[in-house]
Each structure stands twice: as structure tokens, then as C-alpha cells.
Design a protein around this motif. Structure first.
Motif, PDB file in Angstrom:
ATOM      1  N   GLY A 198      -1.081  -3.421  12.496  1.00  8.86           N
ATOM      2  CA  GLY A 198      -0.142  -2.311  12.421  1.00  8.86           C
ATOM      3  C   GLY A 198       1.256  -2.750  12.056  1.00  8.86           C
ATOM      4  N   LEU A 199       1.702  -3.882  12.596  1.00  5.72           N
ATOM      5  CA  LEU A 199       3.047  -4.380  12.315  1.00  5.72           C
ATOM      6  C   LEU A 199       3.202  -4.829  10.870  1.00  5.72           C
ATOM      7  CD1 LEU A 199       3.788  -6.535  15.504  1.00  5.72           C
ATOM      8  CD2 LEU A 199       4.716  -4.286  14.947  1.00  5.72           C
ATOM      9  N   VAL A 200       2.147  -5.367  10.281  1.00  5.40           N
ATOM     10  CA  VAL A 200       2.225  -5.902   8.921  1.00  5.40           C
ATOM     11  C   VAL A 200       2.072  -4.799   7.873  1.00  5.40           C
ATOM     12  CG1 VAL A 200       1.103  -7.391   7.221  1.00  5.40           C
ATOM     13  CG2 VAL A 200       1.477  -8.219   9.558  1.00  5.40           C
ATOM     14  N   VAL A 201       0.982  -4.057   7.925  1.00  4.45           N
ATOM     15  CA  VAL A 201       0.664  -3.089   6.868  1.00  4.45           C
ATOM     16  C   VAL A 201       1.448  -1.785   7.036  1.00  4.45           C
ATOM     17  CG1 VAL A 201      -1.186  -1.823   5.730  1.00  4.45           C
ATOM     18  CG2 VAL A 201      -1.608  -4.138   6.598  1.00  4.45           C
ATOM     19  N   ARG A 202       1.595  -1.308   8.275  1.00  2.34           N
ATOM     20  CA  ARG A 202       2.415  -0.135   8.581  1.00  2.34           C
ATOM     21  C   ARG A 202       1.938   1.141   7.908  1.00  2.34           C
ATOM     22  NH1 ARG A 202       8.511  -2.807   9.278  1.00  2.34           N
ATOM     23  NH2 ARG A 202       7.756  -4.603  10.482  1.00  2.34           N
ATOM     24  N   ARG A 203       0.629   1.285   7.817  1.00  6.83           N
ATOM     25  CA  ARG A 203       0.049   2.515   7.282  1.00  6.83           C
ATOM     26  C   ARG A 203      -0.958   3.065   8.281  1.00  6.83           C
ATOM     27  NH1 ARG A 203       1.596   3.283   2.108  1.00  6.83           N
ATOM     28  NH2 ARG A 203       2.214   1.452   0.892  1.00  6.83           N
ATOM     29  N   PRO A 204      -1.160   4.388   8.291  1.00  6.43           N
ATOM     30  CA  PRO A 204      -2.132   4.978   9.213  1.00  6.43           C
ATOM     31  C   PRO A 204      -3.510   4.351   9.049  1.00  6.43           C
ATOM     32  CG  PRO A 204      -0.779   6.685   8.227  1.00  6.43           C
ATOM     33  CD  PRO A 204      -0.447   5.414   7.498  1.00  6.43           C
ATOM     34  N   THR A 238      -0.088   7.287   3.261  1.00 14.62           N
ATOM     35  CA  THR A 238      -1.545   7.230   3.059  1.00 14.62           C
ATOM     36  C   THR A 238      -1.917   6.640   1.707  1.00 14.62           C
ATOM     37  OG1 THR A 238      -1.481   9.519   2.268  1.00 14.62           O
ATOM     38  CG2 THR A 238      -2.016   9.170   4.598  1.00 14.62           C
ATOM     39  N   GLY A 239      -0.911   6.269   0.924  1.00 16.21           N
ATOM     40  CA  GLY A 239      -1.180   5.695  -0.397  1.00 16.21           C
ATOM     41  C   GLY A 239      -1.412   4.195  -0.309  1.00 16.21           C
ATOM     42  N   MET A 269       5.995  -0.948  -8.994  1.00 14.55           N
ATOM     43  CA  MET A 269       5.929  -0.095  -7.795  1.00 14.55           C
ATOM     44  C   MET A 269       6.570  -0.808  -6.628  1.00 14.55           C
ATOM     45  SD  MET A 269       2.543   1.402  -5.904  1.00 14.55           S
ATOM     46  CE  MET A 269       2.672   2.289  -4.360  1.00 14.55           C
ATOM     47  N   SER A 270       7.407  -0.126  -5.869  1.00  4.52           N
ATOM     48  CA  SER A 270       8.063  -0.750  -4.720  1.00  4.52           C
ATOM     49  C   SER A 270       7.040  -1.114  -3.670  1.00  4.52           C
ATOM     50  CB  SER A 270       9.080   0.217  -4.114  1.00  4.52           C
ATOM     51  OG  SER A 270       9.593  -0.305  -2.922  1.00  4.52           O
ATOM     52  N   THR A 271       7.232  -2.276  -3.063  1.00  2.00           N
ATOM     53  CA  THR A 271       6.296  -2.688  -2.018  1.00  2.00           C
ATOM     54  C   THR A 271       6.619  -2.048  -0.694  1.00  2.00           C
ATOM     55  OG1 THR A 271       7.674  -4.605  -1.527  1.00  2.00           O
ATOM     56  CG2 THR A 271       5.876  -4.911  -3.092  1.00  2.00           C
ATOM     57  N   THR A 272       7.830  -1.527  -0.551  1.00  4.09           N
ATOM     58  CA  THR A 272       8.205  -0.868   0.699  1.00  4.09           C
ATOM     59  C   THR A 272       8.873   0.454   0.392  1.00  4.09           C
ATOM     60  OG1 THR A 272      10.221  -2.192   0.700  1.00  4.09           O
ATOM     61  CG2 THR A 272       8.381  -3.015   1.988  1.00  4.09           C
ATOM     62  N   VAL A 285      -3.385  -4.484  -2.162  1.00  3.48           N
ATOM     63  CA  VAL A 285      -2.926  -5.594  -1.338  1.00  3.48           C
ATOM     64  C   VAL A 285      -2.944  -5.223   0.144  1.00  3.48           C
ATOM     65  CG1 VAL A 285      -0.459  -5.009  -1.458  1.00  3.48           C
ATOM     66  CG2 VAL A 285      -1.170  -7.395  -1.137  1.00  3.48           C
ATOM     67  N   ASP A 286      -2.724  -3.946   0.472  1.00  5.67           N
ATOM     68  CA  ASP A 286      -2.797  -3.505   1.862  1.00  5.67           C
ATOM     69  C   ASP A 286      -4.214  -3.659   2.402  1.00  5.67           C
ATOM     70  OD1 ASP A 286      -0.095  -2.703   1.861  1.00  5.67           O
ATOM     71  OD2 ASP A 286      -0.627  -0.740   1.058  1.00  5.67           O
ATOM     72  N   LEU A 287      -5.172  -3.193   1.609  1.00  7.93           N
ATOM     73  CA  LEU A 287      -6.576  -3.264   2.035  1.00  7.93           C
ATOM     74  C   LEU A 287      -7.037  -4.711   2.189  1.00  7.93           C
ATOM     75  CD1 LEU A 287      -8.020  -0.451  -0.243  1.00  7.93           C
ATOM     76  CD2 LEU A 287      -7.818  -0.378   2.251  1.00  7.93           C
ATOM     77  N   LEU A 288      -6.702  -5.530   1.194  1.00  7.96           N
ATOM     78  CA  LEU A 288      -7.131  -6.926   1.244  1.00  7.96           C
ATOM     79  C   LEU A 288      -6.502  -7.659   2.422  1.00  7.96           C
ATOM     80  CD1 LEU A 288      -7.011  -7.897  -2.550  1.00  7.96           C
ATOM     81  CD2 LEU A 288      -9.032  -7.449  -1.139  1.00  7.96           C
TER      82      LEU A 288
END
Length: 236
Positions: A100-106, A42-43, A1-4, A47-50
Motif C-alpha cells: 500500500g505504501l509503495v503503489v498507493r492504488r486501491p 484506479t488507472g 505519462m507522469s508517474t505520480t 509497472v504498478d502490477l509488476l
């Protein structure tokens, strides 16, 4: 899965709709803050959560330390003119901006700031539950700016605006919560809010943006858009 928002290592993969059009074959076109998170926004990945939790906890420890150290510069400024003590408050806004700058998700900016506030409360603070209330307000301010830009822009200007709105909303809360609305004249309210905004711009916005870039250069953000931006900017 692409990380970006694009599949690294697969030149034939086309960017999905709504993603950055910067090309790895032309790194000069790639601007810092131009790469979005992988779609859908929103997916959230594990790793985003952690990472949001880790950043929030790290900033929470730093917030607690700053709660002890800030008194000297704050009281020095306040002794000259009480409202300008707000110039020292910007570091408490950092978690939301960096999250916000790192994860970039709502929700990343808001969540990171609230976690930082909760962690800073654990050893005990002079403000008690107000620490959490402030974290919620500051996190909302940071999150709103990223949302206004549609989670498409994460450059220095957006970081500065995020710190500015976070500081402005917190200044309004503090003017009310600590009784400054009744004990200060109106011109003092304006100075207090302005100093809070300036501190948010410099100590949260600019510093948060520089910290994010430093983490990317250190290789800590390879799974996130800032890491991809750095890799593509170095591509030849």
C-alpha cells in the motif's frame, strides 16, 4: 505519462484536482507519505502490477522462512503466557503495508498480501490453506486503513494503523479458527488480540514504513510516489 500526481520536470503543470498540493519549489512543505499515485487512482500501470507481484513474491519467500524461524521466540514467549506469543506474528503482515505504501492504488495492499500468502504456501507450510485465508484477512485489514484515508495519506501513522487493523482482524480469525475461543478465558482473548495489534504496529507498520523509505533512498522506487517524495525533499 507522469508517474505520480504531478508532472516532474514541467514546472508549468498544475496539480490535478484531489492531488497533493506540496510544491517542488518548496520542499520543506513536502511530507513523507503526502504524494498520491497518478490520477485516476484506479488507472493501474503495468509497472504498478509488476511491482505488486514482485513485492508479494519476495515477501512470500520471507514469510515461508519466518514460518520456520519464528518458533523459537514464539514458543519461548508462549511458555511464559500463551497469548503473548502473538508478539512474534507481525512480520506476516508486512506485505500488505508495504504494498500500500509503495503503489498507493486501491487494491495494492490487499493484492500484495494475498500474493505473499500464496507464494509462502508453495514450499509447504504447517497451516495449509489457512495461510491463504489469513492472507485475505490481513490484506483486507491493511487495505481498509488506506481506503479510510481516501488513498491520500501514506505516512508513518497510517502505516502503523494499517498494521494494527491487519493484526486485529487476523487475531479474531485465529481465536476462532484455532479454538482459542473455547479453550481460553476471555481475558486471554484480549491479551492475544492486543499483542497481535502491537506486533502489527511495530513489525509491520513501523518496519514497513522504514523499509519503504530505504527502498526509495536506494533508487528502487523512482517510478512511484515514495521516490518522488524523496527527490522533491532533496530539491534546492
Amino acid at each position: 505519462m507522469s508517474t505520480t500526481n504531478r508532472s516532474a520536470g514541467n514546472p508549468g503543470t498544475q496539480p490535478s484536482a484531489g492531488t497533493s498540493t506540496a510544491s517542488s519549489s518548496n520542499p520543506a512543505r513536502l511530507r513523507p507519505g503526502s504524494v498520491r499515485a497518478s490520477m485516476p487512482l484506479t488507472g493501474w500501470r503495468t509497472v504498478d502490477l509488476l511491482t505488486m507481484v514482485f513485492l508479494g513474491a519476495a515477501f512470500g519467500i520471507a514469510y515461508w522462512g519466518w514460518g520456520l524461524a519464528y518458533r523459537v521466540p514464539s514458543e519461548a514467549l508462549g511458555s511464559a503466557f500463551a497469548p503473548i506469543s502473538a508478539l512474534t506474528y507481525g512480520p506476516w503482515l508486512l506485505a500488505g503495508v508495504v504494498g500500500g505504501l509503495v503503489v498507493r492504488r486501491p487494491g495494492a495492499a490487499f493484492g500484495c498480501e494475498v500474493i505473499a500468502a500464496l507464494v509462502s504456501m508453495l514450499p509447504g507450510t504447517a497451516w495449509g490453506a489457512d495461510t491463504l485465508y489469513s492472507g485475505i484477512i490481513e490484506g483486507l485489514g491493511a487495505e481498509l486503513v488506506f481506503a479510510i484515508f481516501g488513498y491520500r495519506a501514506f505516512g508513518l501513522v497510517v502505516a502503523m494503523l494499517s498494521g494494527a487493523l491487519s493484526g486485529f482482524l487476523e487475531s479474531i480469525w485465529e481465536l476462532y479458527r484455532f479454538g482459542y475461543l473455547s479453550t481460553w478465558q476471555g481475558s486471554w482473548w484480549v491479551v492475544y488480540a492486543a499483542c497481535f495489534v502491537v506486533s502489527g504496529v511495530v513489525l509491520a507498520g513501523v518496519l514497513g514504513w522504514l523499509l519503504t523509505r530505504a527502498l526509495a533512498r536506494a533508487g528502487a522506487l523512482n517510478a512511484f510516489p515514495p521516490g518522488q517524495e524523496l527527490r522533491e525533499s532533496r530539491a534546492v
